[in-house]
Design a protein around this motif. Structure first.
Motif, short mmCIF file in Angstrom:
data_model
loop_
_atom_site.label_atom_id
_atom_site.label_comp_id
_atom_site.label_asym_id
_atom_site.label_seq_id
_atom_site.Cartn_x
_atom_site.Cartn_y
_atom_site.Cartn_z
N PRO A 200 -38.10 -47.96 49.12
CA PRO A 200 -37.81 -47.03 48.03
C PRO A 200 -36.77 -45.97 48.37
N ARG A 202 -33.92 -46.49 49.67
CA ARG A 202 -32.58 -47.03 49.49
C ARG A 202 -32.24 -47.07 48.00
N ARG A 207 -32.99 -51.81 47.69
CA ARG A 207 -34.41 -51.45 47.85
C ARG A 207 -35.29 -52.66 48.15
#
Length: 342
Positions: A200, A202, A207
């Motif tokens: 999360p 990223r 992600r």
């Protein structure tokens, strides 16, 4: 200490991770083994991949695909150290938040996880693919789908049928030739909730942490979407399946009818292959827990075979392969191989 452990110790000692603490990680259905290594200096972690060449493992495909995926902005593990001939890698630790675990802990995240997984496929398929990938052709797909006749059928009925297997391959190959001839893309072939990690912190499609992609080939864009949505290990709600197919079609610009037909054809092929693989994992490799997953796979198969393009294949499959009743599942488990302890 075994020779393999000594080799691993010597490999780690030559890297920035020398002196690290090692702890086991869960493996998969292959001969690869994984350990988390903790640097006692920095407190950072990484993952050791032990892929013994003597057991048929080869890290070269993993390295090539990992570098391709990170090169196009997706989150495969970065490579920190490698000994290709020994089959040893130290790779980035993407954590433990598998999609399958996150959904159990936080069901409200299921939608965003699957949306992001679809977005990652769109990004992957929009990029040029490596020119070294072998094609997952109709000939190859029909051959591996015949594992259902090679293992599931005799395991369930005590009878093999070579003629039916040959006729099945011919029919399936013709169906795939007719309906799955889109421009090929890189397909990971095992793209599902047990192989995807939620990252999360990223952004965007990054992600999604990617694992178990070393068997990538070139194939139809629908294949990995089938793998994601027709998951052998968890139930993806039908409404979410429909929404994610629509999301992929909208973002990729593919023709909806042609894509839906290809999706059903590839779903039938994949689920037939899995029936055979799971029967073989129990009967030959002594892993009977895979038999418990077969009813879900059978349900996916029936759903795919309902497509009008598969009517002839449906009749052939259902005439020969028995449904996985409790008696059939028990028969398959009773044939589980006993693997000697070494």
């Amino acid at each position: 200490m075994t020779d393999r452990n000594a080799l691993i110790d010597a490999f780690i000692a030559k890297t920035d991770w020398a002196g690290s603490t090692r702890s086991p990680l869960a493996g998969d259905a292959s001969n690869r083994h994984y350990e988390r290594i903790l640097s006692n200096d920095s407190g950072k972690t990484a993952v050791l991949m032990d892929a013994p060449p003597a057991k048929g493992e080869n890290v070269r495909p993993f390295l090539a695909i990992a570098r391709h995926l990170t090169g196009i902005g997706l989150s495969a593990p970065h490579i920190f150290a490698e000994d290709i001939d020994a089959g040893l890698l130290i790779i980035e630790d993407l954590g433990d938040d598998l999609f399958a675990r996150v959904v159990v802990k936080s069901p409200e995240r299921e939608q965003i996880l699957y949306e992001t997984a679809v977005d990652a496929l769109v990004q992957l398929h929009a990029a040029p693919m490596p020119d070294t990938l072998a094609p997952y052709s109709p000939v190859v797909m029909a051959k591996v789908a015949a594992l259902a006749f090679d293992w599931y059928l005799p395991g369930a009925t005590d009878m093999a049928d070579a003629d039916a297997c040959t006729a099945f391959q011919t029919t399936l190959q013709a169906v795939l030739n007719r309906h799955t001839n889109a421009t090929p893309v890189l397909i990971q072939r095992d793209y599902h909730a047990e192989n995807l990690l939620w990252l999360p912190d990223r952004a965007g499609a990054a992600r999604v942490g990617l694992l178990d992609f070393q068997d990538a080939m070139s194939g139809h864009p629908a294949y990995d979407l089938v793998s994601l949505l027709e998951d052998a290990r968890r139930d993806v709600p039908p409404s979410l399946q429909h929404a994610m197919k629509a999301r992929y079609i909208a973002q990729s610009g593919m023709d909806a009818d042609a894509f839906q037909t290809a999706y059903a054809c590839l779903g039938a092929q994949r689920n037939l292959r899995i029936l055979g693989v799971f029967a073989r994992l129990s009967m030959h490799f002594g892993k009977p827990h895979y038999i418990d997953l077969i009813p879900r796979v059978w349900g996916h198969l029936l759903q795919d075979l309902d497509h009008p393009a598969l009517s002839g294949l449906r009749d052939m499959v259902l005439a020969k392969l028995p449904a996985p009743t409790n008696d059939v599942l028990k028969r398959l488990k009773d044939k589980c191989a006993t693997i000697p302890t070494l």
